[in-house]
Design a protein around this motif. Structure first.
Motif, PDB file in Angstrom:
ATOM      1  N   GLY A 188       0.785  -1.234   0.000  1.00 53.77           N
ATOM      2  CA  GLY A 188       0.000   0.000   0.000  1.00 53.77           C
ATOM      3  C   GLY A 188       0.812   1.276   0.000  1.00 53.77           C
ATOM      4  N   ARG A 189       2.131   1.167  -0.177  1.00 51.44           N
ATOM      5  CA  ARG A 189       2.987   2.358  -0.196  1.00 51.44           C
ATOM      6  C   ARG A 189       3.771   2.409  -1.496  1.00 51.44           C
ATOM      7  NH1 ARG A 189       6.434   1.374   5.031  1.00 51.44           N
ATOM      8  NH2 ARG A 189       6.705  -0.480   3.804  1.00 51.44           N
TER       9      ARG A 189
ATOM     10  N   ARG B 283      -3.867  10.497  -1.984  1.00 49.79           N
ATOM     11  CA  ARG B 283      -2.630  10.289  -1.222  1.00 49.79           C
ATOM     12  C   ARG B 283      -1.395  10.811  -1.952  1.00 49.79           C
ATOM     13  NH1 ARG B 283      -2.463   4.150  -0.089  1.00 49.79           N
ATOM     14  NH2 ARG B 283      -0.297   4.676   0.312  1.00 49.79           N
ATOM     15  N   SER B 284      -1.487  11.047  -3.253  1.00 50.76           N
ATOM     16  CA  SER B 284      -0.329  11.493  -4.033  1.00 50.76           C
ATOM     17  C   SER B 284      -0.277  13.002  -4.231  1.00 50.76           C
ATOM     18  CB  SER B 284      -0.333  10.808  -5.405  1.00 50.76           C
ATOM     19  OG  SER B 284      -0.340   9.411  -5.267  1.00 50.76           O
ATOM     20  N   ILE B 285      -1.307  13.708  -3.854  1.00 51.46           N
ATOM     21  CA  ILE B 285      -1.388  15.141  -4.128  1.00 51.46           C
ATOM     22  C   ILE B 285      -0.224  15.923  -3.534  1.00 51.46           C
ATOM     23  CG2 ILE B 285      -2.717  17.229  -3.584  1.00 51.46           C
ATOM     24  CD1 ILE B 285      -5.188  15.706  -4.300  1.00 51.46           C
ATOM     25  N   THR B 286       0.187  15.600  -2.327  1.00 53.94           N
ATOM     26  CA  THR B 286       1.253  16.370  -1.680  1.00 53.94           C
ATOM     27  C   THR B 286       2.570  16.304  -2.447  1.00 53.94           C
ATOM     28  OG1 THR B 286       1.794  14.501  -0.248  1.00 53.94           O
ATOM     29  CG2 THR B 286       0.265  16.154   0.633  1.00 53.94           C
ATOM     30  N   LEU B 287       2.797  15.259  -3.236  1.00 49.02           N
ATOM     31  CA  LEU B 287       4.022  15.169  -4.031  1.00 49.02           C
ATOM     32  C   LEU B 287       4.132  16.343  -4.998  1.00 49.02           C
ATOM     33  CD1 LEU B 287       3.848  11.388  -5.008  1.00 49.02           C
ATOM     34  CD2 LEU B 287       5.172  12.415  -3.148  1.00 49.02           C
ATOM     35  N   PHE B 288       3.001  16.779  -5.517  1.00 50.78           N
ATOM     36  CA  PHE B 288       2.975  17.854  -6.501  1.00 50.78           C
ATOM     37  C   PHE B 288       2.791  19.221  -5.844  1.00 50.78           C
ATOM     38  CE2 PHE B 288       1.707  13.997  -8.642  1.00 50.78           C
ATOM     39  CZ  PHE B 288       2.483  14.034  -9.790  1.00 50.78           C
TER      40      PHE B 288
ATOM     41  N   GLU C 224      -0.321   5.647  -8.785  1.00 50.94           N
ATOM     42  CA  GLU C 224       0.594   4.954  -7.883  1.00 50.94           C
ATOM     43  C   GLU C 224      -0.054   3.751  -7.207  1.00 50.94           C
ATOM     44  OE1 GLU C 224       3.803   7.605  -5.828  1.00 50.94           O
ATOM     45  OE2 GLU C 224       1.821   8.389  -5.288  1.00 50.94           O
ATOM     46  N   PHE C 225      -1.382   3.727  -7.134  1.00 49.16           N
ATOM     47  CA  PHE C 225      -2.041   2.753  -6.273  1.00 49.16           C
ATOM     48  C   PHE C 225      -3.134   1.941  -6.942  1.00 49.16           C
ATOM     49  CE2 PHE C 225      -0.680   6.345  -3.524  1.00 49.16           C
ATOM     50  CZ  PHE C 225       0.357   5.686  -2.876  1.00 49.16           C
TER      51      PHE C 225
ATOM     52  N   HIS D  23      15.716  -2.519  -8.370  1.00 49.42           N
ATOM     53  CA  HIS D  23      14.708  -3.503  -7.936  1.00 49.42           C
ATOM     54  C   HIS D  23      14.242  -3.109  -6.551  1.00 49.42           C
ATOM     55  CE1 HIS D  23      15.939  -5.755 -11.298  1.00 49.42           C
ATOM     56  NE2 HIS D  23      16.635  -6.702 -10.742  1.00 49.42           N
ATOM     57  N   TYR D  24      12.933  -3.026  -6.389  1.00 53.71           N
ATOM     58  CA  TYR D  24      12.330  -2.784  -5.082  1.00 53.71           C
ATOM     59  C   TYR D  24      11.315  -3.887  -4.819  1.00 53.71           C
ATOM     60  CZ  TYR D  24      14.059   2.075  -5.199  1.00 53.71           C
ATOM     61  OH  TYR D  24      14.844   3.196  -5.243  1.00 53.71           O
ATOM     62  N   PRO D  25      10.977  -4.136  -3.567  1.00 54.32           N
ATOM     63  CA  PRO D  25       9.866  -5.068  -3.307  1.00 54.32           C
ATOM     64  C   PRO D  25       8.581  -4.473  -3.887  1.00 54.32           C
ATOM     65  CG  PRO D  25      11.051  -4.541  -1.278  1.00 54.32           C
ATOM     66  CD  PRO D  25      11.568  -3.625  -2.337  1.00 54.32           C
ATOM     67  N   ALA D  26       7.722  -5.338  -4.434  1.00 56.94           N
ATOM     68  CA  ALA D  26       6.469  -4.850  -5.026  1.00 56.94           C
ATOM     69  C   ALA D  26       5.386  -5.909  -4.937  1.00 56.94           C
ATOM     70  CB  ALA D  26       6.681  -4.460  -6.481  1.00 56.94           C
TER      71      ALA D  26
END
Length: 135
Positions: free
Chosen positions: A17-18, A44-49, A73-74, A95-98
């Motif tokens: 969820g992240r 949840r992504s608005i603050t990035l912009f 993103e989600f 590579h990240y966990p996904a």
């Protein structure tokens, strides 16, 4: 609709969820590409912009107008790809966990551009722009 996502080398987008990662250079690059078109994202992504002064509106992917840009993103992209005429992928080159992946097929899509640029927290980010159909 223009569908935008950040992916790792295995097309991973999020884990538990992240978001996997973030880099402000992506949002600045996207603002330069967007040129004032309506930009939408998950609340949840608005603050990035917003922290960079980029106007963005909260939206459910089902409510994006055909000319809108949706930063995902989600959500599973396979449920969004039918409404898209352009896809922009920002590739982390790591590579990240996904557990959420970019699961939409890009078969029949044309890669228009591939460009590397330095990030603020990633040495290299690759931007790929696809359009539906061949030209």
């Amino acid at each position: 609709m223009t569908l935008i996502a950040c992916v790792d080398e295995r097309m991973g987008m999020a884990f538990n969820g992240r978001r996997q990662s973030r880099d402000r250079m992506i949002y600045l690059d996207l603002a330069g590409l967007n040129r004032g078109a309506a930009l939408y994202t998950h609340p949840r992504s608005i603050t990035l912009f917003e922290s960079l002064g980029i106007p963005v509106a909260p939206a459910d992917s089902r409510s994006i107008p055909p000319e809108g840009w949706y930063f995902d993103e989600f959500e599973s992209p396979s449920g969004l790809i039918a409404a898209a005429d352009r896809v922009i992928l920002y590739c982390w080159n790591r590579h990240y966990p996904a557990d959420l992946r970019f699961d939409a097929s890009l078969d029949g899509w044309t890669l228009l551009e591939e460009r590397d640029f330095p990030g603020s927290s990633h040495e290299r980010i690759t931007r790929r722009i696809y359009e539906h159909g061949s030209f």
